[in-house]
Motif scaffolding. Sequence first.
Motif, PDB file in Angstrom:
ATOM      1  N   ALA A  29       0.809  -1.222   0.000  1.00  0.00           N
ATOM      2  CA  ALA A  29       0.000   0.000   0.000  1.00  0.00           C
ATOM      3  C   ALA A  29       0.838   1.266   0.000  1.00  0.00           C
ATOM      4  O   ALA A  29       0.292   2.351   0.174  1.00  0.00           O
ATOM      5  CB  ALA A  29      -0.919   0.001   1.217  1.00  0.00           C
ATOM      6  N   ALA A  30       2.134   1.168  -0.191  1.00  0.00           N
ATOM      7  CA  ALA A  30       2.996   2.341  -0.025  1.00  0.00           C
ATOM      8  C   ALA A  30       3.825   2.592  -1.273  1.00  0.00           C
ATOM      9  O   ALA A  30       4.219   1.662  -1.975  1.00  0.00           O
ATOM     10  CB  ALA A  30       3.916   2.143   1.175  1.00  0.00           C
ATOM     11  N   GLU A  31       4.090   3.851  -1.533  1.00  0.00           N
ATOM     12  CA  GLU A  31       5.020   4.224  -2.593  1.00  0.00           C
ATOM     13  C   GLU A  31       6.457   4.164  -2.098  1.00  0.00           C
ATOM     14  O   GLU A  31       7.381   4.119  -2.894  1.00  0.00           O
ATOM     15  CB  GLU A  31       4.694   5.627  -3.096  1.00  0.00           C
ATOM     16  CG  GLU A  31       3.400   5.705  -3.874  1.00  0.00           C
ATOM     17  CD  GLU A  31       3.155   7.087  -4.444  1.00  0.00           C
ATOM     18  OE1 GLU A  31       3.787   8.029  -3.942  1.00  0.00           O
ATOM     19  OE2 GLU A  31       2.358   7.221  -5.375  1.00  0.00           O
ATOM     20  N   GLY A  32       6.630   4.215  -0.803  1.00  0.00           N
ATOM     21  CA  GLY A  32       7.941   4.088  -0.195  1.00  0.00           C
ATOM     22  C   GLY A  32       7.761   3.616   1.231  1.00  0.00           C
ATOM     23  O   GLY A  32       6.799   3.997   1.895  1.00  0.00           O
ATOM     24  N   ALA A  33       8.638   2.758   1.713  1.00  0.00           N
ATOM     25  CA  ALA A  33       8.508   2.206   3.056  1.00  0.00           C
ATOM     26  C   ALA A  33       9.846   2.348   3.772  1.00  0.00           C
ATOM     27  O   ALA A  33      10.881   1.902   3.269  1.00  0.00           O
ATOM     28  CB  ALA A  33       8.081   0.739   3.009  1.00  0.00           C
ATOM     29  N   PHE A  34       9.806   2.971   4.962  1.00  0.00           N
ATOM     30  CA  PHE A  34      11.018   3.273   5.713  1.00  0.00           C
ATOM     31  C   PHE A  34      10.809   2.828   7.160  1.00  0.00           C
ATOM     32  O   PHE A  34       9.731   3.023   7.730  1.00  0.00           O
ATOM     33  CB  PHE A  34      11.325   4.765   5.659  1.00  0.00           C
ATOM     34  CG  PHE A  34      11.404   5.314   4.264  1.00  0.00           C
ATOM     35  CD1 PHE A  34      12.618   5.410   3.610  1.00  0.00           C
ATOM     36  CD2 PHE A  34      10.255   5.712   3.596  1.00  0.00           C
ATOM     37  CE1 PHE A  34      12.688   5.913   2.324  1.00  0.00           C
ATOM     38  CE2 PHE A  34      10.309   6.205   2.302  1.00  0.00           C
ATOM     39  CZ  PHE A  34      11.533   6.307   1.655  1.00  0.00           C
ATOM     40  N   ALA A  35      11.848   2.258   7.751  1.00  0.00           N
ATOM     41  CA  ALA A  35      11.724   1.748   9.122  1.00  0.00           C
ATOM     42  C   ALA A  35      12.970   2.092   9.919  1.00  0.00           C
ATOM     43  O   ALA A  35      14.100   1.993   9.417  1.00  0.00           O
ATOM     44  CB  ALA A  35      11.507   0.237   9.122  1.00  0.00           C
ATOM     45  N   PHE A  36      12.743   2.494  11.178  1.00  0.00           N
ATOM     46  CA  PHE A  36      13.810   2.729  12.146  1.00  0.00           C
ATOM     47  C   PHE A  36      13.582   1.746  13.295  1.00  0.00           C
ATOM     48  O   PHE A  36      12.556   1.814  13.977  1.00  0.00           O
ATOM     49  CB  PHE A  36      13.775   4.159  12.673  1.00  0.00           C
ATOM     50  CG  PHE A  36      13.960   5.206  11.605  1.00  0.00           C
ATOM     51  CD1 PHE A  36      15.224   5.657  11.264  1.00  0.00           C
ATOM     52  CD2 PHE A  36      12.861   5.734  10.945  1.00  0.00           C
ATOM     53  CE1 PHE A  36      15.385   6.621  10.280  1.00  0.00           C
ATOM     54  CE2 PHE A  36      13.010   6.697   9.964  1.00  0.00           C
ATOM     55  CZ  PHE A  36      14.278   7.145   9.628  1.00  0.00           C
ATOM     56  N   LEU A  37      14.522   0.858  13.512  1.00  0.00           N
ATOM     57  CA  LEU A  37      14.439  -0.128  14.582  1.00  0.00           C
ATOM     58  C   LEU A  37      15.376   0.310  15.701  1.00  0.00           C
ATOM     59  O   LEU A  37      16.600   0.338  15.514  1.00  0.00           O
ATOM     60  CB  LEU A  37      14.815  -1.530  14.089  1.00  0.00           C
ATOM     61  CG  LEU A  37      13.734  -2.325  13.328  1.00  0.00           C
ATOM     62  CD1 LEU A  37      13.331  -1.610  12.041  1.00  0.00           C
ATOM     63  CD2 LEU A  37      14.224  -3.734  13.014  1.00  0.00           C
TER      64      LEU A  37
END
Length: 455
Positions: free
Chosen positions: A383-391
């Motif tokens: 569902a995203a044009e871009g996906a970013f994650a901070f763990l």
Amino acid sequence: MSWLPQYFFRPRGWLLIAAGLAAVALAQLLGRRDLLVMAVFLITLPLLASAGLHLFKPGFTVRRSFSPAFVETGTTATVTVDVHGSTPGGARARIIEVLPAHLVDVPSFDYPNSVTPRGLLSRYSYVLRPSRRGLFTIGPLTAKFSDPFDVALLRRDLDRGDVLTVAPAAVPLPEISLTGGRGQDGSRSTRQQASPSDDDVMTREYRYGDPLRRVHWPATARQGKLMVRAEESVTTPEAALVLDQRLRAYGGSDKTAPKSGALVTTPAFEWAVTAAVSVAAHLLERSYTLRVLDHQGRPAFLTSRSAPEADREDFAGQPGAIAIAQSLAALDLSGGLEDVPAPPLADTLADKLIQTRRRGPVIAITGVLTEADAMVLSAAIEAAEGAFAFLVSNHPADVAEPLNILRRAGWQAVAVRPATALLEAWLAVDLPSPLTTVAARHPRHGEGAVRGSRP
């Protein structure tokens, strides 16, 4: 005479009582009635003065205001206290403002003000510089009253105090490409020419300076004069922010149990909160409509004591940025303190992101993820044009496999420590290499800064 107890009586009162008791002893020893009369007077005077203070308590009206109404950590707030009342018999008072323990400079004032006529309004002001987020009770305003003879003492709380909201301060973030670099400014605010059909076109008469490319020839033919398309429609960019709030995911333990009124938090979660308010401000300044969710796919601020609208999940513009900052002020970690693993991310989170089909980036800020958690987030990329994650983890190596799962699914993800600079992490997540891991600039216990290299 600071060694004398400061309860019920002033030092002078205690000395009068002591002198009275000594006079009683001498009266009995010498058989002198005049000494006994003096003793009764010396003992009775402080007692009557104390009874008068308690019986005729002066009335007060206290009004406390903050400027600004709520502040960010590291900034200053001016507190103004207006005290209006009267003190019978011309007594004066020493006023002390009770503050939270981490604000060590406790202000005190003399009532009434030396520049204010007695019985009228006395105004005081002082400056606070809170260093942590939360809801803090400023006050109560405590007064010490004495009688005209300065022998008795009365302590009173003049009000119950007022709550100051301290929000986390946002870190300014530079532009990065949040949609795979398709937009020139990283926002991908899709501009669509409104020309699929004549019914979808809004036209107006040609004005000097309009570009010829906007001339609408069918409308020109019908109207018999030069017509151009109206302003191009602009699709409002959308984004979603997911903030993990699980206690165990951020290293919480039984020792995390707070004192009364304190936040349930850890250093890792404080990093996540700062990242959340900074990312939200960054997106909202660029005209995004932002949806903020928790790890269960619910509105992120349902449990926040400072949220103006706890069930709200969509935010836009400057009012939205203020509402998010205010809601994050008192956001706690959720989950019990019992010795059990963190609950998994809910499948409803991915379902909600997929069902809404938001045409924009998804930013996830989480604690330590399991492989199952990573699989849940991986599904949301549809569902995203871009996906970013901070763990966020004290030991980034512990999340190596969840990072690989996210990256294989198409997420741009990095692992950070609580000591990592947010700006460093923000720039690292924009790197094209899927093998980037960020550590603190100054690692502790001999650990080297881990940084992936491009293949």
